[in-house]
Design a protein around this motif. Structure first.
Motif, PDB file in Angstrom:
ATOM      1  N   ALA A  66      36.137  31.996  12.250  1.00  0.00           N
ATOM      2  CA  ALA A  66      36.667  31.158  13.318  1.00  0.00           C
ATOM      3  C   ALA A  66      38.173  31.036  13.114  1.00  0.00           C
ATOM      4  O   ALA A  66      38.625  30.574  12.065  1.00  0.00           O
ATOM      5  CB  ALA A  66      36.014  29.782  13.293  1.00  0.00           C
ATOM      6  N   ILE A  67      38.932  31.485  14.088  1.00  0.00           N
ATOM      7  CA  ILE A  67      40.395  31.468  14.014  1.00  0.00           C
ATOM      8  C   ILE A  67      40.901  30.424  14.998  1.00  0.00           C
ATOM      9  O   ILE A  67      40.681  30.542  16.213  1.00  0.00           O
ATOM     10  CB  ILE A  67      40.981  32.840  14.347  1.00  0.00           C
ATOM     11  N   VAL A  68      41.554  29.399  14.479  1.00  0.00           N
ATOM     12  CA  VAL A  68      42.118  28.356  15.327  1.00  0.00           C
ATOM     13  C   VAL A  68      43.559  28.716  15.637  1.00  0.00           C
ATOM     14  O   VAL A  68      44.406  28.766  14.740  1.00  0.00           O
ATOM     15  CB  VAL A  68      42.030  26.978  14.648  1.00  0.00           C
ATOM     16  N   GLY A  69      43.817  29.007  16.900  1.00  0.00           N
ATOM     17  CA  GLY A  69      45.159  29.387  17.326  1.00  0.00           C
ATOM     18  C   GLY A  69      45.234  30.834  17.749  1.00  0.00           C
ATOM     19  O   GLY A  69      45.158  31.737  16.912  1.00  0.00           O
ATOM     20  N   THR A  96      30.738  31.218   6.955  1.00  0.00           N
ATOM     21  CA  THR A  96      31.833  31.114   7.918  1.00  0.00           C
ATOM     22  C   THR A  96      33.170  31.003   7.198  1.00  0.00           C
ATOM     23  O   THR A  96      33.302  30.250   6.231  1.00  0.00           O
ATOM     24  CB  THR A  96      31.653  29.876   8.821  1.00  0.00           C
ATOM     25  N   ALA A  97      34.152  31.767   7.665  1.00  0.00           N
ATOM     26  CA  ALA A  97      35.537  31.615   7.215  1.00  0.00           C
ATOM     27  C   ALA A  97      36.323  30.959   8.339  1.00  0.00           C
ATOM     28  O   ALA A  97      36.187  31.332   9.501  1.00  0.00           O
ATOM     29  CB  ALA A  97      36.148  32.976   6.878  1.00  0.00           C
ATOM     30  N   LEU A  98      37.154  29.983   7.981  1.00  0.00           N
ATOM     31  CA  LEU A  98      37.981  29.275   8.961  1.00  0.00           C
ATOM     32  C   LEU A  98      39.444  29.539   8.648  1.00  0.00           C
ATOM     33  O   LEU A  98      39.902  29.302   7.521  1.00  0.00           O
ATOM     34  CB  LEU A  98      37.696  27.777   8.906  1.00  0.00           C
ATOM     35  N   VAL A  99      40.186  30.032   9.640  1.00  0.00           N
ATOM     36  CA  VAL A  99      41.607  30.316   9.482  1.00  0.00           C
ATOM     37  C   VAL A  99      42.379  29.537  10.544  1.00  0.00           C
ATOM     38  O   VAL A  99      42.102  29.675  11.742  1.00  0.00           O
ATOM     39  CB  VAL A  99      41.907  31.820   9.616  1.00  0.00           C
ATOM     40  N   LEU A 100      43.333  28.719  10.095  1.00  0.00           N
ATOM     41  CA  LEU A 100      44.099  27.854  10.989  1.00  0.00           C
ATOM     42  C   LEU A 100      45.512  28.401  11.135  1.00  0.00           C
ATOM     43  O   LEU A 100      46.254  28.473  10.156  1.00  0.00           O
ATOM     44  CB  LEU A 100      44.134  26.432  10.419  1.00  0.00           C
ATOM     45  N   LEU A 101      45.870  28.766  12.361  1.00  0.00           N
ATOM     46  CA  LEU A 101      47.131  29.464  12.580  1.00  0.00           C
ATOM     47  C   LEU A 101      48.049  28.780  13.593  1.00  0.00           C
ATOM     48  O   LEU A 101      49.097  29.331  13.932  1.00  0.00           O
ATOM     49  CB  LEU A 101      46.857  30.905  13.062  1.00  0.00           C
ATOM     50  N   ILE A 122      38.654  28.283   3.771  1.00  0.00           N
ATOM     51  CA  ILE A 122      39.531  27.583   4.708  1.00  0.00           C
ATOM     52  C   ILE A 122      40.957  27.986   4.362  1.00  0.00           C
ATOM     53  O   ILE A 122      41.391  27.808   3.226  1.00  0.00           O
ATOM     54  CB  ILE A 122      39.409  26.050   4.607  1.00  0.00           C
ATOM     55  N   GLY A 123      41.672  28.540   5.312  1.00  0.00           N
ATOM     56  CA  GLY A 123      43.057  28.922   5.094  1.00  0.00           C
ATOM     57  C   GLY A 123      43.922  28.361   6.202  1.00  0.00           C
ATOM     58  O   GLY A 123      43.519  28.348   7.366  1.00  0.00           O
ATOM     59  N   ALA A 124      45.111  27.871   5.841  1.00  0.00           N
ATOM     60  CA  ALA A 124      45.986  27.241   6.826  1.00  0.00           C
ATOM     61  C   ALA A 124      47.400  27.802   6.716  1.00  0.00           C
ATOM     62  O   ALA A 124      47.990  27.834   5.636  1.00  0.00           O
ATOM     63  CB  ALA A 124      45.992  25.726   6.657  1.00  0.00           C
ATOM     64  N   LEU A 125      47.936  28.230   7.850  1.00  0.00           N
ATOM     65  CA  LEU A 125      49.276  28.784   7.909  1.00  0.00           C
ATOM     66  C   LEU A 125      50.318  27.706   7.637  1.00  0.00           C
ATOM     67  O   LEU A 125      50.147  26.548   7.997  1.00  0.00           O
ATOM     68  CB  LEU A 125      49.514  29.386   9.304  1.00  0.00           C
ATOM     69  N   VAL A 139      48.441  30.197   3.543  1.00  0.00           N
ATOM     70  CA  VAL A 139      47.313  31.093   3.720  1.00  0.00           C
ATOM     71  C   VAL A 139      47.669  32.521   3.284  1.00  0.00           C
ATOM     72  O   VAL A 139      48.803  32.974   3.409  1.00  0.00           O
ATOM     73  CB  VAL A 139      46.857  31.078   5.198  1.00  0.00           C
ATOM     74  N   GLY A 140      46.663  33.238   2.744  1.00  0.00           N
ATOM     75  CA  GLY A 140      46.818  34.655   2.420  1.00  0.00           C
ATOM     76  C   GLY A 140      47.258  34.907   0.994  1.00  0.00           C
ATOM     77  O   GLY A 140      47.864  34.052   0.348  1.00  0.00           O
TER      78      GLY A 140
END
Length: 322
Positions: A175-178, A235-240, A262-265, A295-296
């Motif tokens: 799930a990619i937010v943004g 589920t992987a969640l990435v916040l961009l 959970i990763g956040a830019l 993130v990353g």
């Protein structure tokens, strides 16, 4: 494409269509075997096949064995050595040895109702393990007792070597937010390695099917979208978005939902501010430590595409080396 079909699902379709089917599963490997333990090939009664147990080296021989197993109604154990020469011919650096369990669907193999239950569990996103006796007709589905195998997505033999345990986890999701530029690169990479992908952005100019033709696009507030999606351990969640109004509600929900990543830019300073907000909201340091921020992986990425590479690498690292 979302919700990729697995060998068991294809097998069930062929059985229900009256064609019959046999499942071939890699149960053990030595050396540089082309496919990992648990890889599957399904063969119909007419000789059609889907999947792979060796990347092409021994598929022809396995298909013949599978058709014979369908005729006799008996499972069989096969062992193949893939020579360096044969491996090179199909694009591999070197060979190896594999053992393959071939099971007809029905008497003498996996019962049809058990196959249907396995497929139903996957559709309901419920992890299930299939235990198959190698020297008996014992077969069963279990949901308990294999926590480490479920966590690492690792099929294999039991300690006594008498039972093969096939792990069937729910499909991976990201799930990619943004719906930003980084997301356009990341979404394609995630699909390429087997994730079902979801773009979440209430801003329709960013979150649109035209910008993300292969993903499911959800134009809703992130916390509501994640609640409807049903975040889980696959589920992987990435916040961009880089916007606390969008990212923070998603994080609040995710920290209680148990995604594996959970990763956040944002920069180190941005993440420090994020931590402070979460602490003020009542989250404990060990909860906040679940967030990968910035993130990353630190590979010196420059530009949206390289940043997406660093994120995808960190997601895979979290999945395979937790």
């Amino acid at each position: 494409m979302q919700n990729r079909e697995t060998a068991p699902e294809q097998a069930l379709r062929w059985v229900q269509a009256g064609e019959g089917a046999a499942l071939a599963t890699v149960i053990e490997t030595w050396g540089s075997a082309p496919r990992r333990v648990g890889a599957q090939l399904v063969v119909s009664g007419s000789g059609a096949m889907e999947g792979s147990v060796s990347g092409g080296c021994v598929e022809g021989a396995v298909v013949i064995e599978a058709l014979e197993a369908l005729e006799t109604g008996e499972s069989r154990l096969l062992e193949y050595g893939v020579s360096d020469g044969d491996a090179f011919a199909v694009g591999l650096a070197c060979g190896g040895t594999i053992r393959v369990l071939v099971e007809p669907i029905g008497a003498g193999g996996m019962p049809e109702d058990m196959l249907a239950d396995l497929v139903a569990a996957r559709a309901a996103r419920k992890p299930v393990a299939y235990e198959a006796g190698l020297k008996s007709d014992a077969r069963k589905l279990v949901t308990d007792g294999h926590a480490d195998r479920f966590r690492t997505d690792r099929s294999g033999l039991s300690e006594d070597g008498q039972t093969f345990i096939a792990i069937h986890n729910p499909p991976l999701r990201m799930a990619i937010v943004g719906g930003v530029h980084i997301a356009q690169h990341l979404e394609g990479m995630a699909r390429a390695v087997g994730f079902d992908t979801f773009i979440i952005d209430p801003r329709e100019a960013f979150g649109s099917a035209a910008r993300f033709p292969g993903a499911q696009v959800i134009n809703d507030w992130p916390d509501d979208a994640l609640r409807d999606l049903g975040v889980d351990a696959r589920t992987a969640l990435v916040l961009l978005t880089h916007d606390p109004k969008l990212d923070d509600p998603a994080i609040h929900f995710a920290l209680g939902a148990g995604p594996f990543y959970i990763g956040a830019l944002g920069s180190g300073r941005t993440h420090a501010a994020r931590r402070a907000r979460l602490e003020e909201a009542g989250f404990k340091p060990d909860q906040i430590d679940q967030i990968h921020g910035p993130v990353g992986l630190d590979i010196g990425a420059s530009g949206p595409a390289e940043i997406a590479v660093s994120i995808m690498a960190e997601v895979i690292q979290s999945l395979r080396k937790p």
